[in-house]
Design a protein around this motif. Structure first.
Motif, PDB file in Angstrom:
ATOM      1  N   LEU A  97     -15.505  26.765  77.689  1.00  0.00           N
ATOM      2  CA  LEU A  97     -15.167  27.088  76.273  1.00  0.00           C
ATOM      3  C   LEU A  97     -15.595  28.471  76.258  1.00  0.00           C
ATOM      4  O   LEU A  97     -14.966  29.291  75.589  1.00  0.00           O
ATOM      5  CB  LEU A  97     -16.065  26.110  75.716  1.00  0.00           C
ATOM      6  CG  LEU A  97     -15.885  24.881  75.487  1.00  0.00           C
ATOM      7  CD1 LEU A  97     -16.927  23.942  74.798  1.00  0.00           C
ATOM      8  CD2 LEU A  97     -14.504  24.601  74.467  1.00  0.00           C
TER       9      LEU A  97
ATOM     10  N   MET B 236     -10.051  31.270  71.538  1.00  0.00           N
ATOM     11  CA  MET B 236     -10.901  30.571  70.595  1.00  0.00           C
ATOM     12  C   MET B 236     -12.048  31.719  70.010  1.00  0.00           C
ATOM     13  O   MET B 236     -12.276  32.628  70.718  1.00  0.00           O
ATOM     14  CB  MET B 236     -11.790  29.369  71.199  1.00  0.00           C
ATOM     15  CG  MET B 236     -10.866  28.353  71.680  1.00  0.00           C
ATOM     16  SD  MET B 236     -11.974  26.907  72.544  1.00  0.00           S
ATOM     17  CE  MET B 236     -10.793  26.189  73.440  1.00  0.00           C
TER      18      MET B 236
ATOM     19  N   ILE C 207     -20.064  22.559  73.366  1.00  0.00           N
ATOM     20  CA  ILE C 207     -19.368  22.792  72.236  1.00  0.00           C
ATOM     21  C   ILE C 207     -20.207  23.665  71.245  1.00  0.00           C
ATOM     22  O   ILE C 207     -19.929  24.880  70.907  1.00  0.00           O
ATOM     23  CB  ILE C 207     -18.630  21.676  71.434  1.00  0.00           C
ATOM     24  CG1 ILE C 207     -17.500  21.079  72.232  1.00  0.00           C
ATOM     25  CG2 ILE C 207     -17.734  22.306  70.032  1.00  0.00           C
ATOM     26  CD1 ILE C 207     -17.116  19.517  71.555  1.00  0.00           C
TER      27      ILE C 207
ATOM     28  N   MET D  93     -11.350  17.648  73.679  1.00  0.00           N
ATOM     29  CA  MET D  93     -12.024  17.410  74.514  1.00  0.00           C
ATOM     30  C   MET D  93     -12.150  15.863  75.088  1.00  0.00           C
ATOM     31  O   MET D  93     -12.671  15.288  74.032  1.00  0.00           O
ATOM     32  CB  MET D  93     -13.681  17.878  74.560  1.00  0.00           C
ATOM     33  CG  MET D  93     -14.221  17.727  75.869  1.00  0.00           C
ATOM     34  SD  MET D  93     -15.907  18.476  75.790  1.00  0.00           S
ATOM     35  CE  MET D  93     -15.786  20.156  75.837  1.00  0.00           C
TER      36      MET D  93
ATOM     37  N   THR E 274      -8.472  23.723  64.650  1.00  0.00           N
ATOM     38  CA  THR E 274      -8.522  23.081  65.750  1.00  0.00           C
ATOM     39  C   THR E 274      -7.906  23.808  66.752  1.00  0.00           C
ATOM     40  O   THR E 274      -7.010  24.311  66.744  1.00  0.00           O
ATOM     41  CB  THR E 274      -7.891  21.747  65.580  1.00  0.00           C
ATOM     42  OG1 THR E 274      -8.322  20.955  64.463  1.00  0.00           O
ATOM     43  CG2 THR E 274      -8.152  20.795  66.819  1.00  0.00           C
ATOM     44  N   LYS E 275      -8.834  23.787  67.842  1.00  0.00           N
ATOM     45  CA  LYS E 275      -8.060  24.600  69.207  1.00  0.00           C
ATOM     46  C   LYS E 275      -8.014  23.764  70.285  1.00  0.00           C
ATOM     47  O   LYS E 275      -7.191  24.184  71.148  1.00  0.00           O
ATOM     48  CB  LYS E 275      -8.930  25.792  69.266  1.00  0.00           C
ATOM     49  CG  LYS E 275      -9.053  26.918  68.193  1.00  0.00           C
ATOM     50  CD  LYS E 275      -7.540  27.605  68.111  1.00  0.00           C
ATOM     51  CE  LYS E 275      -7.562  28.660  67.163  1.00  0.00           C
ATOM     52  NZ  LYS E 275      -7.625  28.564  65.773  1.00  0.00           N
ATOM     53  N   ALA E 276      -8.719  22.638  70.542  1.00  0.00           N
ATOM     54  CA  ALA E 276      -8.863  21.854  71.866  1.00  0.00           C
ATOM     55  C   ALA E 276      -9.187  20.366  71.456  1.00  0.00           C
ATOM     56  O   ALA E 276      -9.709  20.104  70.394  1.00  0.00           O
ATOM     57  CB  ALA E 276      -9.931  22.621  72.491  1.00  0.00           C
TER      58      ALA E 276
ATOM     59  N   VAL F 256     -13.198  21.764  67.901  1.00  0.00           N
ATOM     60  CA  VAL F 256     -12.825  20.980  69.230  1.00  0.00           C
ATOM     61  C   VAL F 256     -13.111  19.600  68.771  1.00  0.00           C
ATOM     62  O   VAL F 256     -14.071  18.829  68.539  1.00  0.00           O
ATOM     63  CB  VAL F 256     -13.599  21.467  70.454  1.00  0.00           C
ATOM     64  CG1 VAL F 256     -13.490  20.482  71.479  1.00  0.00           C
ATOM     65  CG2 VAL F 256     -13.793  23.166  70.540  1.00  0.00           C
TER      66      VAL F 256
END
Length: 372
Positions: A67, A76, A96, A132, A128-130, A82
């Motif tokens: 991250l 990010m 995170i 997990m 929202t970027k990812a 996330v």
């Protein structure tokens, strides 16, 4: 006493190779950033099916560094979100928040205990970027719906593969399915070191370079620091140990499947909810689960655990307190996560290892079946 996992017995089964590996490192006089780490990184990358493997100090650092690297690369930023399962070991979430990113907790599927793919989209926003994903207990979580969402919203897919070394999704291993993955080699893992150890795997050349630098004080050249990094490196002795154990990982995972298969066929009491099967095939033939843990549910979990302890069977709870109920995240205590909370109230992990004896498995099943 039947131990939950007999680490000494497991490690004794690798001798004399383990002792020889340790002696090799001691005799070399080189204990960090040497030939053993380089060799393990190459071997593990080849095993997982990725271009890169970067050895780090532990599994939490692996996720933290992934991250942090995305932040350093400008992909990010603070406050970005996330998606993460609500039912997971807290390390997934700590990675995170440690990077000043915002976890968005998604409820699990009660059948698999993994994140429910069909609840994810409702949690996606313009921040929202990812996603997990966590292959919890050794069970593959990947699903066509997750792949669809990653493509539709142009998200990073990060795997927490701490519990699933060797697991397959189709013909690919977990740890190679997303843009990056964190791995833990804590001693009790399917591929376990003799102390803390971890790794990052990825096919992204740029990400790999930044992760490697960040874990080495932010430096890719001695005394030249491009980032405000940290010290998170896999040492030579742990790498040498992991090389020995990696050669037998698939065989040991198959033995775990056979234990799980025996439990599933011989535990018959209606008081116990067994792990759900992916198909009607026998568990021993399914490669989508490596059975890091064999987790059952019981409405009287605490009484069952006490009974088994009295009978000489050691069990553990993975995990007794849901992340959103932990004091560390007290601001989340009002969250409504009924599926997660029911799982944490009811789950119990039975003894599981590749060195369990048939008689030990039989005793576990017989005693559980007598539970009233």
């Amino acid at each position: 006493m039947i131990k939950f996992i007999d680490l000494k017995k497991i490690n004794d089964s690798f001798d004399p190779q383990l002792s020889q590996a340790i002696r090799r490192v001691l005799d070399s006089g080189w204990y960090l950033l040497g030939k053993e780490v380089k060799a393990f990184e190459e071997e593990y990358a080849r095993y997982i099916g990725t271009e890169h493997c970067i050895g780090v100090a532990n599994g939490l650092d692996a996720l933290r560094l992934i991250l942090r690297a995305y932040i350093e690369l400008g992909q990010m930023g603070e406050g970005d979100e996330v998606i993460v399962p609500a039912n997971t070991y807290i390390a997934s979430i700590l990675a995170i928040t440690d990077n000043r990113l915002r976890p968005v907790l998604i409820e699990p599927d009660i059948e698999t205990y993994n994140i429910n793919p069909f609840l994810i989209e409702a949690g996606i926003t313009d921040r929202t970027k990812a996603i997990m994903v966590v292959h919890l207990y050794g069970r593959n979580v990947m699903h066509p719906e997750i792949e669809r969402l990653v493509d539709k919203y142009n998200l990073k897919l990060i795997e927490d593969n701490a519990q699933a070394q060797g697991c397959l999704y189709g013909d690919k291993r977990t740890g190679s399915l997303g843009h990056s993955a964190g791995h833990s080699f804590y001693p009790g893992k399917n591929l376990g070191a003799l102390g803390d150890a971890g790794a990052v795997t990825t096919n992204d050349d740029e990400l790999a370079a930044v992760v490697r630098a960040l874990g080495n004080y932010g430096s890719s050249k001695k005394y030249v620091n491009d980032y405000r990094g940290l010290n998170s490196r896999l040492d030579e002795i742990q790498a040498a140990i992991l090389r020995v154990k990696l050669a037998r990982l698939d065989e040991d995972n198959q033995k775990r499947r056979e234990v799980a298969d025996y439990y599933s066929r011989n535990i018959s009491t209606p008081a116990i909810v067994l792990p759900a099967r992916d198909t009607k095939q026998r568990i021993a033939s399914l490669k989508s689960h490596v059975w890091h843990l064999f987790v059952v549910r019981c409405q009287e979990r605490d009484r069952l655990q006490s009974y088994l302890c009295e009978m000489g069977i050691q069990t553990l709870i993975h995990y007794p307190i849901a992340p959103h109920k932990q004091k560390a995240y007290k601001d989340w205590s009002g969250m409504d996560m009924p599926v997660t909370e029911s799982i944490h109230r009811e789950v119990l992990s039975l003894p599981m290892s590749p060195v369990m004896l048939s008689e030990e498995m039989r005793q576990v099943c017989d005693l559980i079946n007598r539970f009233k």
